[in-house]
Design a protein around this motif. Sequence first.
Motif, PDB file in Angstrom:
ATOM      1  N   ASP A 258       0.846  -1.425   0.236  1.00 22.33           N
ATOM      2  CA  ASP A 258       0.073  -0.014   0.172  1.00 22.33           C
ATOM      3  C   ASP A 258       0.876   1.317   0.203  1.00 22.33           C
ATOM      4  N   VAL A 259       1.312   1.456  -1.116  1.00 18.64           N
ATOM      5  CA  VAL A 259       2.164   2.753  -1.257  1.00 18.64           C
ATOM      6  C   VAL A 259       2.091   3.956  -0.728  1.00 18.64           C
ATOM      7  N   ASN A 260       0.695   4.341  -0.839  1.00 17.91           N
ATOM      8  CA  ASN A 260       0.285   5.573  -0.294  1.00 17.91           C
ATOM      9  C   ASN A 260      -0.560   5.549   1.153  1.00 17.91           C
ATOM     10  N   GLY A 261      -0.469   4.372   1.361  1.00 19.83           N
ATOM     11  CA  GLY A 261      -0.736   4.150   2.981  1.00 19.83           C
ATOM     12  C   GLY A 261      -2.174   4.501   3.238  1.00 19.83           C
ATOM     13  N   ASP A 262      -3.133   4.606   2.081  1.00 19.96           N
ATOM     14  CA  ASP A 262      -4.633   5.014   2.347  1.00 19.96           C
ATOM     15  C   ASP A 262      -5.401   3.385   2.602  1.00 19.96           C
ATOM     16  N   GLY A 263      -4.637   2.271   3.041  1.00 19.87           N
ATOM     17  CA  GLY A 263      -5.407   1.125   3.499  1.00 19.87           C
ATOM     18  C   GLY A 263      -5.676   0.138   2.228  1.00 19.87           C
ATOM     19  N   VAL A 264      -5.619   0.387   1.158  1.00 20.31           N
ATOM     20  CA  VAL A 264      -5.980  -0.493   0.084  1.00 20.31           C
ATOM     21  C   VAL A 264      -4.940  -0.408  -1.017  1.00 20.31           C
ATOM     22  N   VAL A 265      -4.913  -1.579  -1.493  1.00 20.88           N
ATOM     23  CA  VAL A 265      -3.631  -1.699  -2.663  1.00 20.88           C
ATOM     24  C   VAL A 265      -4.582  -1.591  -4.070  1.00 20.88           C
ATOM     25  N   ASP A 266      -4.503  -0.435  -4.717  1.00 18.69           N
ATOM     26  CA  ASP A 266      -5.273  -0.035  -5.860  1.00 18.69           C
ATOM     27  C   ASP A 266      -4.276   0.259  -7.112  1.00 18.69           C
ATOM     28  N   ASP A 267      -5.076   0.984  -7.880  1.00 20.38           N
ATOM     29  CA  ASP A 267      -4.498   1.698  -9.073  1.00 20.38           C
ATOM     30  C   ASP A 267      -3.658   2.822  -8.759  1.00 20.38           C
ATOM     31  N   ALA A 268      -3.991   3.550  -7.675  1.00 19.84           N
ATOM     32  CA  ALA A 268      -3.164   4.675  -7.331  1.00 19.84           C
ATOM     33  C   ALA A 268      -1.757   4.188  -6.876  1.00 19.84           C
ATOM     34  N   ASP A 269      -1.678   2.901  -6.109  1.00 21.44           N
ATOM     35  CA  ASP A 269      -0.371   2.412  -5.704  1.00 21.44           C
ATOM     36  C   ASP A 269       0.459   2.181  -6.904  1.00 21.44           C
ATOM     37  N   LEU A 270      -0.239   1.582  -7.809  1.00 22.03           N
ATOM     38  CA  LEU A 270       0.345   1.097  -9.031  1.00 22.03           C
ATOM     39  C   LEU A 270       0.969   2.317  -9.675  1.00 22.03           C
ATOM     40  N   LEU A 271       0.218   3.432  -9.811  1.00 26.68           N
ATOM     41  CA  LEU A 271       0.697   4.345 -10.510  1.00 26.68           C
ATOM     42  C   LEU A 271       1.949   5.025 -10.027  1.00 26.68           C
ATOM     43  N   GLU A 272       2.094   5.060  -8.529  1.00 31.33           N
ATOM     44  CA  GLU A 272       2.749   5.363  -7.585  1.00 31.33           C
ATOM     45  C   GLU A 272       4.370   4.811  -8.068  1.00 31.33           C
ATOM     46  N   VAL A 273       4.149   3.473  -8.140  1.00 31.32           N
ATOM     47  CA  VAL A 273       5.369   2.639  -8.676  1.00 31.32           C
ATOM     48  C   VAL A 273       5.767   3.078  -9.856  1.00 31.32           C
ATOM     49  N   LEU A 274       4.829   2.996 -10.916  1.00 28.39           N
ATOM     50  CA  LEU A 274       5.174   3.237 -12.327  1.00 28.39           C
ATOM     51  C   LEU A 274       5.930   4.845 -12.410  1.00 28.39           C
ATOM     52  N   PHE A 275       5.235   5.816 -11.765  1.00 28.36           N
ATOM     53  CA  PHE A 275       5.907   7.114 -11.838  1.00 28.36           C
ATOM     54  C   PHE A 275       7.287   7.218 -11.431  1.00 28.36           C
ATOM     55  N   SER A 276       7.693   6.218 -10.368  1.00 26.42           N
ATOM     56  CA  SER A 276       8.999   6.297  -9.578  1.00 26.42           C
ATOM     57  C   SER A 276       9.784   5.189 -10.408  1.00 26.42           C
TER      58      SER A 276
END
Length: 281
Positions: A258-276
């Motif tokens: 859960d990259v952004n720490g909002d409690g769920v693993v979703d496309d927002a976390d995927l995008l954080e990995v892709l953009f980094s």
Amino acid sequence: MRTLFWSLGLACSMSLVFPQTLLETGFEPPEFSLGNLAGQSGWQAFHFSTPNTALVSDALAFSGLQSVRVVPVSGASSSWWWKPIGYNTGGSGYITVIWDMYLGAGTIQAAYGIDCYDPDGFRIAAMRVNNLNRVQLVQDNGFTTTIIDTGTIYPRNTWARFKLELNYSTGRFRLIMNNRELGSANLNSAADTIFADADIWVNNITGNANDFAHYDNFRVMASSAPLPGADLNGDGCVDDADLLIVLFAFGSTDPIADVNGDGVVDDADLLEVLFSFGQGC
Ligand SMILES: [Ca+2]
Ligand SMILES: [Ca+2]
Ligand SMILES: [Ca+2]
């Protein structure tokens, strides 16, 4: 997968991190055998009075077969275990300590954490989960210690991934649990620029604790910029290994992914990995 995102990685490599691994261990065989941690692979111990125990154990591991199991001993107080590092930061850049920690519940509990020291024994920065499960920063100034409560309760009987990020340029450090920043404090201004060691620390506060702790995947990294938050496996580089962690945990509540720490693993976390992607590699 790396080729697929090569161009994206190249674009992101403008902000080079240059992480350097100072210490990395999962306490696995054949480097580590079951039994006392002290005396294995350069690990040392110090006990304030009666020794508590730290054993390389196969009772529980975050990954692989083994971890370090810390068990309080009756009548003991504080104990520390470390492997010397001795890295001169020159007073700038970052030292990041990353580890997975599992604290078992007890009817009487100890405090567990990580203490970072300079060569003269000044504590540079530290954190602990106390006997009431409160996650706390430990800030020193000379020999004066201030406990800063983050307001976060660590749930016993679960693994959590912690990061202590020491910023030598600003003289501050941050504590991160499961990708979420819990607080920050000052580095000890009395400490010098050499990072001597990061210690596994137990404080058997009442002298009769009956709980235990496990530490696994212990890393200490030096870098010129903060390690990217999307570096989920803590090796300093955002690559396909981190992407796979998110993909395999997609739709779950796995705190590690859960990259952004909002409690769920979703496309927002995927995008954080892709953009980094490519940062630190
Ligand atoms: Ca392990
Ligand atoms: Ca990584
Ligand atoms: Ca998320």
